[in-house]
Write a protein that holds these residues in place. Structure first.
Motif, PDB file in Angstrom:
ATOM      1  N   PRO A  65      16.439 -16.130  34.648  1.00  0.00           N
ATOM      2  CA  PRO A  65      16.234 -14.722  34.270  1.00  0.00           C
ATOM      3  C   PRO A  65      16.307 -14.485  32.770  1.00  0.00           C
ATOM      4  CG  PRO A  65      17.678 -14.882  36.176  1.00  0.00           C
ATOM      5  CD  PRO A  65      17.500 -16.277  35.657  1.00  0.00           C
ATOM      6  N   ILE A  66      17.185 -15.229  32.087  1.00  0.00           N
ATOM      7  CA  ILE A  66      17.267 -15.104  30.629  1.00  0.00           C
ATOM      8  C   ILE A  66      15.973 -15.592  29.993  1.00  0.00           C
ATOM      9  CG2 ILE A  66      18.495 -15.850  28.557  1.00  0.00           C
ATOM     10  CD1 ILE A  66      20.156 -14.033  30.291  1.00  0.00           C
ATOM     11  N   MET A  67      15.482 -16.731  30.456  1.00  0.00           N
ATOM     12  CA  MET A  67      14.240 -17.273  29.911  1.00  0.00           C
ATOM     13  C   MET A  67      13.069 -16.328  30.149  1.00  0.00           C
ATOM     14  SD  MET A  67      14.762 -21.252  31.068  1.00  0.00           S
ATOM     15  CE  MET A  67      13.126 -21.727  30.529  1.00  0.00           C
ATOM     16  N   PRO A 127       8.106 -23.716  20.011  1.00  0.00           N
ATOM     17  CA  PRO A 127       8.762 -22.540  20.582  1.00  0.00           C
ATOM     18  C   PRO A 127       9.980 -22.934  21.403  1.00  0.00           C
ATOM     19  CG  PRO A 127       6.394 -22.464  20.919  1.00  0.00           C
ATOM     20  CD  PRO A 127       6.711 -23.829  20.400  1.00  0.00           C
ATOM     21  N   VAL A 128      10.984 -22.081  21.406  1.00  0.00           N
ATOM     22  CA  VAL A 128      12.197 -22.337  22.158  1.00  0.00           C
ATOM     23  C   VAL A 128      11.900 -22.330  23.649  1.00  0.00           C
ATOM     24  CG1 VAL A 128      14.504 -21.415  22.626  1.00  0.00           C
ATOM     25  CG2 VAL A 128      13.560 -21.318  20.333  1.00  0.00           C
ATOM     26  N   PHE A 129      12.695 -23.108  24.416  1.00  0.00           N
ATOM     27  CA  PHE A 129      12.630 -23.190  25.873  1.00  0.00           C
ATOM     28  C   PHE A 129      11.405 -23.933  26.364  1.00  0.00           C
ATOM     29  CE2 PHE A 129      14.821 -18.814  25.771  1.00  0.00           C
ATOM     30  CZ  PHE A 129      16.014 -19.413  25.466  1.00  0.00           C
ATOM     31  N   LYS A 130      10.670 -24.642  25.511  1.00  0.00           N
ATOM     32  CA  LYS A 130       9.518 -25.393  26.004  1.00  0.00           C
ATOM     33  C   LYS A 130       9.856 -26.865  26.061  1.00  0.00           C
ATOM     34  CE  LYS A 130       5.537 -22.503  25.276  1.00  0.00           C
ATOM     35  NZ  LYS A 130       4.186 -22.430  24.748  1.00  0.00           N
ATOM     36  N   SER A 175      15.228 -27.013  20.692  1.00  0.00           N
ATOM     37  CA  SER A 175      14.657 -25.764  21.172  1.00  0.00           C
ATOM     38  C   SER A 175      15.450 -25.166  22.329  1.00  0.00           C
ATOM     39  CB  SER A 175      13.198 -25.984  21.598  1.00  0.00           C
ATOM     40  OG  SER A 175      13.128 -26.821  22.735  1.00  0.00           O
ATOM     41  N   TRP A 176      16.402 -25.935  22.883  1.00  0.00           N
ATOM     42  CA  TRP A 176      17.200 -25.434  24.002  1.00  0.00           C
ATOM     43  C   TRP A 176      18.557 -24.904  23.577  1.00  0.00           C
ATOM     44  CZ3 TRP A 176      15.446 -24.819  28.931  1.00  0.00           C
ATOM     45  CH2 TRP A 176      14.178 -25.346  29.189  1.00  0.00           C
ATOM     46  N   PRO A 209      10.659 -25.097  32.994  1.00  0.00           N
ATOM     47  CA  PRO A 209       9.581 -26.071  32.804  1.00  0.00           C
ATOM     48  C   PRO A 209       9.508 -27.123  33.906  1.00  0.00           C
ATOM     49  CG  PRO A 209      11.424 -26.614  31.389  1.00  0.00           C
ATOM     50  CD  PRO A 209      11.782 -25.309  32.047  1.00  0.00           C
ATOM     51  N   GLU A 210       8.344 -27.668  34.067  1.00  0.00           N
ATOM     52  CA  GLU A 210       8.120 -28.688  35.090  1.00  0.00           C
ATOM     53  C   GLU A 210       8.955 -29.932  34.840  1.00  0.00           C
ATOM     54  OE1 GLU A 210       6.871 -30.796  38.317  1.00  0.00           O
ATOM     55  OE2 GLU A 210       6.653 -28.635  37.897  1.00  0.00           O
ATOM     56  N   MET A 211       9.248 -30.242  33.577  1.00  0.00           N
ATOM     57  CA  MET A 211      10.035 -31.447  33.294  1.00  0.00           C
ATOM     58  C   MET A 211      11.451 -31.333  33.844  1.00  0.00           C
ATOM     59  SD  MET A 211      10.873 -31.330  29.203  1.00  0.00           S
ATOM     60  CE  MET A 211      11.908 -30.054  28.462  1.00  0.00           C
ATOM     61  N   PHE A 212      11.892 -30.112  34.168  1.00  0.00           N
ATOM     62  CA  PHE A 212      13.200 -29.898  34.789  1.00  0.00           C
ATOM     63  C   PHE A 212      13.049 -29.511  36.260  1.00  0.00           C
ATOM     64  CE2 PHE A 212      15.050 -28.429  30.444  1.00  0.00           C
ATOM     65  CZ  PHE A 212      15.080 -29.748  30.013  1.00  0.00           C
ATOM     66  N   ASN A 213      11.980 -29.956  36.883  1.00  0.00           N
ATOM     67  CA  ASN A 213      11.763 -29.684  38.306  1.00  0.00           C
ATOM     68  C   ASN A 213      12.916 -30.275  39.112  1.00  0.00           C
ATOM     69  OD1 ASN A 213      10.921 -29.649  41.004  1.00  0.00           O
ATOM     70  ND2 ASN A 213       8.777 -29.908  40.452  1.00  0.00           N
TER      71      ASN A 213
END
Length: 298
Positions: A130-132, A295-298, A84-85, A140-144
Motif C-alpha cells: 500500500p505504501i508503494m 526510480p525508487v522501488f524498482k 532504491s529500496w 516487482p516481479e523479482m520479489f514474486n
C-alpha cells in the motif's frame, strides 16, 4: 548438516535474531530449487559488505555472497539496485522489511545460501505494497513470493518472532509524512520538484485532487514546460482516507514533489517551504545538483 544449521543460526541471529528452520529431507527437486539452480552456487564468493551499501551495512554480519540471490554479479550493481529500496525501509511499513531485502541483496555468507521464506515475503509485501502504491509503484516481479521456499519444506528465513520492534502507526498519508532527512529520497521517486501554493482541493474517488496557484517555480524538472507547470494538477493517491497536515494551511508555500503515473501526476512528497532554515536550504541545493540513477522501488 547439524554443523551447517548451527553455523547458520549463529550468523542469522546477528541478522536481527532470525529463526531458521531445519531442512526437511526431500525426495526430489522442488520448483524453488529449479528456479534458483541457475545461480550456480559453487561460483559464488564471499565479500565484505561495503559502507556505502547503506541498505545492509551494519545489519549484523559483515560478509555477503556475490552473485547475490537476485543474480547481481558486481557490487556496483548491488549498490545501485539496493539503494532504491532505502525509502521503503525508512517508511517502517513492516518490522522485517530490511531483513527481507538484505537476504536477497546481501545474503549472509554461509556454506549454502539461505533464502527468505515465502511467508516472510508475503508478510512484507502485504504490509508495504500500500505504501508503494501511494507513490505509483507495484510490488516487482523479482520479489514474486511464489519463488521462495515454504518453511515446512526448506531451511529459510522466517518472520522474526523474537525481536522487540514496535512499528508506530502513521496517521498521515505516506506522501505527507516526509522528514527533512528523506527529501532527497522522495525526490528520487519524482519527476518534478516545485515551489508552489495550493489554490484548492477536492476529493475525487479515493484520491485528493490538488489545484495549484499559477505561480509555480521549478526546482527539479525532467519533462514539463513552464506553461505545463502553471496548469499542473496533482493527485494525492488514497488521500481521501488519510490526513495530510501540510494541506491544513493553504496559505503557505510548499516544496512539492510529484511523478507521472499513467496520465496523472501523483504527489510523492510535500514539505513546508522554510527559507530561514539552513537545513532546508541545504536540501534545496542538493536537489538541484543530485542525480538519481534509478526510480525508487524498482
Amino acid at each position: 548438516m547439524h554443523a551447517l544449521l548451527a553455523r547458520a543460526m549463529k550468523e542469522m541471529f546477528l541478522l536481527a535474531s532470525l529463526a531458521l528452520l531445519s531442512r526437511v529431507p526431500s525426495t526430489g527437486s522442488t520448483d524453488y530449487e529449479y528456479v534458483w539452480s541457475v545461480l550456480a552456487y559453487g561460483q559464488n564468493r564471499c565479500t565484505e559488505i561495503p559502507k556505502d551499501l547503506e541498505l545492509c551495512y551494519g545489519i549484523g554480519y559483515t560478509q555477503m555472497l556475490l552473485p547475490n540471490l537476485l543474480e547481481h554479479e558486481k557490487m556496483a550493481e548491488v549498490k545501485q539496485q539496493a539503494g532504491s529500496w532505502l525509502p521503503l525501509v525508512h517508511r517502517r511499513c513492516h518490522a522485517d522489511t530490511q531483513v527481507f531485502l538484505c537476504s536477497l541483496f546481501a545474503p549472509v555468507c554461509l556454506d549454502k545460501p539461505v533464502h527468505p521464506c515465502q511467508k516472510l515475503c508475503e508478510s512484507v509485501r502485504d504490509a508495504c505494497s500500500p505504501i508503494m502504491e501511494a507513490f505509483g509503484f507495484v510490488w516487482p516481479e523479482m520479489f514474486n513470493c511464489s519463488k521462495f521456499p515454504r518453511e515446512e519444506n526448506e531451511m529459510c528465513i522466517t518472520n522474526n518472532q523474537t525481536k522487540n520492534f514496535e512499528v508506530s502507526e502513521r496517521m498521515s498519508c505516506p506522501q505527507c509524512d516526509i522528514g527533512m532527512d528523506f527529501i532527497l529520497q522522495n525526490m528520487c521517486t519524482s519527476e518534478i520538484a516545485i515551489k508552489a501554493k495550493i489554490k484548492r482541493m477536492k476529493t475525487e474517488n479515493a484520491d485528493k485532487k490538488l489545484i495549484l496557484q499559477k505561480r509555480v517555480t521549478a526546482i527539479w524538472n525532467k519533462n514539463l514546460s513552464n506553461r505545463e507547470l502553471k496548469k499542473l494538477v496533482l493527485y494525492l493517491k488514497n488521500g481521501a482516507y488519510c490526513p495530510c497536515p501540510q494541506l491544513d494551511n493553504m496559505k503557505n508555500h510548499y516544496l512539492i514533489m510529484a511523478r507521472k503515473v499513467d496520465q496523472r501526476y501523483l504527489l510523492t512528497g510535500i514539505h513546508q517551504w522554510d527559507e530561514e532554515s539552513s537545513e532546508f536550504q541545504k536540501r534545496l541545493d542538493q536537489i538541484k545538483t543530485n542525480k538519481c540513477s534509478e526510480p525508487v522501488f524498482k
